[in-house]
Scaffold this motif. Sequence first.
Motif, PDB file in Angstrom:
ATOM      1  N   PRO A  23     -26.621  17.463  43.057  1.00  0.00           N
ATOM      2  CA  PRO A  23     -25.409  17.033  43.765  1.00  0.00           C
ATOM      3  C   PRO A  23     -25.009  15.599  43.430  1.00  0.00           C
ATOM      4  CG  PRO A  23     -26.932  18.099  45.286  1.00  0.00           C
ATOM      5  CD  PRO A  23     -27.642  17.959  43.970  1.00  0.00           C
ATOM      6  N   THR A  24     -25.986  14.743  43.193  1.00  0.00           N
ATOM      7  CA  THR A  24     -25.700  13.336  42.912  1.00  0.00           C
ATOM      8  C   THR A  24     -25.036  13.120  41.555  1.00  0.00           C
ATOM      9  OG1 THR A  24     -27.964  13.094  42.109  1.00  0.00           O
ATOM     10  CG2 THR A  24     -27.544  12.444  44.391  1.00  0.00           C
ATOM     11  N   GLU A  25     -25.040  14.127  40.702  1.00  0.00           N
ATOM     12  CA  GLU A  25     -24.436  14.011  39.377  1.00  0.00           C
ATOM     13  C   GLU A  25     -22.970  14.437  39.355  1.00  0.00           C
ATOM     14  OE1 GLU A  25     -27.666  15.091  36.155  1.00  0.00           O
ATOM     15  OE2 GLU A  25     -27.680  16.598  37.771  1.00  0.00           O
ATOM     16  N   ALA A  26     -22.439  14.824  40.494  1.00  0.00           N
ATOM     17  CA  ALA A  26     -21.126  15.456  40.527  1.00  0.00           C
ATOM     18  C   ALA A  26     -19.958  14.489  40.666  1.00  0.00           C
ATOM     19  CB  ALA A  26     -21.078  16.474  41.666  1.00  0.00           C
ATOM     20  N   ILE A  27     -20.206  13.192  40.777  1.00  0.00           N
ATOM     21  CA  ILE A  27     -19.105  12.241  40.941  1.00  0.00           C
ATOM     22  C   ILE A  27     -18.987  11.378  39.691  1.00  0.00           C
ATOM     23  CG2 ILE A  27     -18.199  10.324  42.293  1.00  0.00           C
ATOM     24  CD1 ILE A  27     -19.464  11.523  44.727  1.00  0.00           C
ATOM     25  N   ASP A  28     -17.898  11.601  38.972  1.00  0.00           N
ATOM     26  CA  ASP A  28     -17.635  10.796  37.787  1.00  0.00           C
ATOM     27  C   ASP A  28     -16.663   9.666  38.150  1.00  0.00           C
ATOM     28  OD1 ASP A  28     -15.160  12.033  38.048  1.00  0.00           O
ATOM     29  OD2 ASP A  28     -15.434  13.343  36.320  1.00  0.00           O
ATOM     30  N   GLN A  29     -16.252   8.886  37.158  1.00  0.00           N
ATOM     31  CA  GLN A  29     -15.377   7.745  37.426  1.00  0.00           C
ATOM     32  C   GLN A  29     -14.026   8.168  37.997  1.00  0.00           C
ATOM     33  OE1 GLN A  29     -15.372   5.634  33.660  1.00  0.00           O
ATOM     34  NE2 GLN A  29     -16.761   4.089  34.491  1.00  0.00           N
TER      35      GLN A  29
END
Length: 151
Positions: free
Chosen positions: A74-80
């Motif tokens: 889940p922590t990898e799901a937010i990009d710039q």
Amino acid sequence: MQKAREDGPVKQSKNSLGRYGERVAARRLTEDGLRILDRNWRCVEGELDIVALDGDTVAVCEVKTRSERSFQQPTEAIDQAKAARLHRLAERWMAERWPGHFAQLAGPEYDPGPADPQWAPDPPGGVRIDLVAVTNRLRGAALVDHLRGVV
């Protein structure tokens, strides 16, 4: 209604998994002492999952839910791009919704002094954007990780 498969548990759709994660996240945030101000707030630019008050800080919480079998955490799901959109949405929520919540929180006895602004002041603790990562496990309770101010 989905039927159980013989080869394992029922696979949840992306939408139902997301709704489940948001319910779990809201419950955890409340248990941790945060006061939920809004859930699933929408405008033309997008949606905020949860907006809560953490002491004197407004916490805009993005909930990301993944299955235990997912390749992505889940922590990898937010990009710039997603982070920039969350910042814009938080600003818009503050402009549109904070004054009403402030009025409720301050109560009818609130009387701004002559040096105080006649509009809702910013929260003393400011605004931060959090990530609530929910991992739906095959057995047992979901794992919830509330990461404050990470976006």
